[in-house]
Design an enzyme around this catalytic site. Structure first.
Site, mmCIF file in Angstrom:
data_model
loop_
_atom_site.group_PDB
_atom_site.id
_atom_site.type_symbol
_atom_site.label_atom_id
_atom_site.label_comp_id
_atom_site.label_asym_id
_atom_site.label_seq_id
_atom_site.Cartn_x
_atom_site.Cartn_y
_atom_site.Cartn_z
ATOM 1 N N LYS A 2 1.040 -1.198 0.090
ATOM 2 C CA LYS A 2 -0.387 -0.194 -0.098
ATOM 3 C C LYS A 2 1.142 1.518 -0.225
ATOM 4 C CE LYS A 2 -1.893 3.098 1.816
ATOM 5 N NZ LYS A 2 -1.864 4.480 1.551
ATOM 6 N N GLU A 26 10.274 1.683 10.364
ATOM 7 C CA GLU A 26 11.321 2.806 9.917
ATOM 8 C C GLU A 26 10.675 4.524 9.989
ATOM 9 O OE1 GLU A 26 13.445 5.901 9.078
ATOM 10 O OE2 GLU A 26 12.522 4.872 6.805
ATOM 11 N N CYS A 50 13.514 11.246 6.021
ATOM 12 C CA CYS A 50 13.687 10.888 7.589
ATOM 13 C C CYS A 50 14.820 11.007 8.353
ATOM 14 C CB CYS A 50 13.129 9.586 7.495
ATOM 15 S SG CYS A 50 14.089 8.199 6.390
ATOM 16 N N GLU A 70 9.762 17.543 13.669
ATOM 17 C CA GLU A 70 10.350 16.610 12.199
ATOM 18 C C GLU A 70 9.555 18.156 11.461
ATOM 19 O OE1 GLU A 70 11.145 13.070 10.211
ATOM 20 O OE2 GLU A 70 9.306 12.940 11.271
#
Length: 514
Positions: free
Chosen positions: A184, A259, A293, A395
């Protein structure tokens, strides 16, 4: 501009099928803000169909019960097709997510290499199982060995910043292990993952081994992560979504490897080569339009070299080629979506409000090369940033670099580790011993020395703390999709003898007493 790839339906059980509820989603080019194609909007019903197809494939003799050498042939064939279609795939990815075309082409090379690497790992798995050494258990009567077997049907949920590469990081090792998969991809960038399904069909991958369901997170991703038919979920994305995925899998007592995000620090010491360090600082923060990331978006510079360093950084950041990402030589493209664009701009305003100094950027670029359309944000650098500021702690996922200074090595390490995240970190210094100390002291899963962001499919990738758990890539990536089975054989010719045998009847009656 028309789509470089054909319109595709969902890929389930080896066939292209429309979504059961008939929903479709527009695909927006972030450089033009215009829709140029559509993708299917899958729902829980489509997820059920995909898991059913994958389960049937896993229980048959088409994949799981084959040798690693057999599976490797398909992985290498897929790698070859990816190389042959590199230009088309890269263009589709650039139009889908805004990544500069040079980066997208580099990604396609990495995708092909990943499939080739795991083809070799699949072949090696045959040898690991057939020649597994005996485990010394201290008893000669037993021969104890282990087998590594495919977990089963796995759900793979991937992000939009590296659409095909992140899919490869999961699909390639899962298939190498013998698992069957339901992929997905993010609804913000699904085109190349649908093309991966087309490649699987082209190389005649057995039906049901790889299924691709596109759609939104709530309508397709959530049902997949909570599906009881899965043996495991592997997810890459934000920490917030990762928590939900993990809880959904845990409700079925299934593992989830995660992750997640990061807020990585780059430490530049006073003995660093300033020109080289500035280049790595920019690459660490502005690569992939800052949407990565592992971005080293927290920059710690020794106070003695900070003035010179920042002067060079400002000049270099303002020289970055921001333009149409399909243009060769583009080094910064648009953010992936309107939502991400406004999110990044809101962080820039928060940085100003909190008292950080804007060294450069902080707005839409004024270059005529991009006109007025597109979700572009200029390379942005804040100085005077303190640990309490949101731009230092949260972030951002955009081309925003926050800079602070330090006086001592201990202070730099303490500031770097003062984060809820722990994906990566970097140190730049001419002193090998200092680099060793800092590498060991940084609390993260990946450390770069005198560089930032290199990644290789042969080496492990993953973090600690709120950056998730588990490792992808390398042999560790394969282990993600394997179950360890103990096989113990009794090899002694003697009866086990735990229970005493019944007493034997005497062959003659005892003489009577006179």
């Amino acid at each position: 501009m028309d789509s470089p790839v054909p319109f595709r339906q969902l890929f389930i059980g080896g066939s292209w099928v429309p979504p059961i509820k008939g929903r479709y989603l527009d695909v927006i080019n972030p450089a033009t803000e215009q829709a140029f194609t559509m993708i299917p909007g899958g729902t829980s019903e489509d997820v059920d169909a995909a898991v059913t197809a994958a389960t049937a494939a896993f229980k048959s003799d088409r994949w799981n019960r084959t040798t690693g050498a057999y599976r490797a042939k398909f992985l290498r064939a897929m790698a070859q097709k990816i190389r042959e279609q590199k230009s088309l795939l890269a263009k589709a990815e650039t139009m889908d997510c805004g990544k500069p075309i040079d980066e997208a082409e580099w990604d396609m090379d990495d995708v092909a290499t990943c499939f080739e690497y795991y083809a070799g790992q699949a072949e090696a798995l045959d040898g690991r199982n057939s020649a597994a050494p005996a485990i010394d258990v201290g008893m000669a009567e037993f021969d104890v060995r282990v087998r590594r077997e495919a977990l089963g049907v796995v759900g793979l949920i991937t992000p939009w910043n590296y659409p095909l590469l992140m899919a490869a990081w999961k699909v390639a090792p899962a298939l190498a292990a013998g698992c069957c998969a339901v992929l997905k991809p993010s609804e913000l960038a699904s085109l190349t993952c649908l093309e991966l399904a087309a490649i699987a069909e082209e190389v005649q991958l057995p039906p049901g081994v790889l299924n691709v369901v596109t759609g939104t997170g709530p309508e397709a991703g959530a049902p997949l992560s909570a599906h009881p038919g899965l043996a495991k979920v592997a997810f890459t994305g934000s920490a917030a979504t990762g928590r939900r995925v993990s809880l959904a899998a845990a409700a079925n007592l299934r593992p989830a490897s995660l992750e997640l995000g990061g807020k990585s620090a780059l430490l530049v010491f006073e003995d660093a080569d300033v020109e080289k360090a500035v280049e790595w600082a920019m690459f660490g923060a502005f690569w992939t339009n800052g949407q990565i990331c592992s971005s080293t978006s927290r920059l710690l510079v020794h106070q003695d070299v900070a003035p010179t360093f920042l002067e060079h950084l400002k000049k270099r950041a303002e020289s970055i080629n921001v333009c149409d990402p399909l243009t060769p030589g583009c080094r910064l493209g648009p953010l992936v979506s309107e939502g991400q664009y406004h999110k990044v701009l809101s962080y820039i305003e928060a940085g100003k409000a909190d008292g950080a100094s804007l060294l450069t950027g902080g707005c839409r670029p004024g270059t005529p090369a991009i006109g007025t359309a597109g979700y572009f944000v200029a390379p942005t650098v804040f100085t005077g940033v303190t640990p309490s500021m949101r731009i230092w702690r949260e972030e951002i996922f955009g081309p925003v670099l926050s800079v602070a200074t330090f006086a001592t090595e201990a202070q730099a390490v303490e500031m770097a580790n003062d984060s809820e995240y722990g994906l990566a970190g970097a140190v730049i210094s001419a002193c090998p011993e200092r680099c060793r100390r800092v590498s060991e002291a940084l609390e993260c899963g990946i450390v770069w020395v005198n560089c930032s962001q290199p990644c290789f499919c042969y080496a492990p990738w993953g973090g600690i703390k709120n950056s998730g758990h588990g490792r992808e890539l390398g042999e560790w990536g394969l282990e993600n999709f394997l179950s360890v089975k103990q096989v113990t054989k009794y090899v002694s010719p003697d009866i086990w003898g735990w229970y005493s045998p019944p007493a034997q009847q005497q062959s003659q009656e005892a003489p009577s007493k006179l």
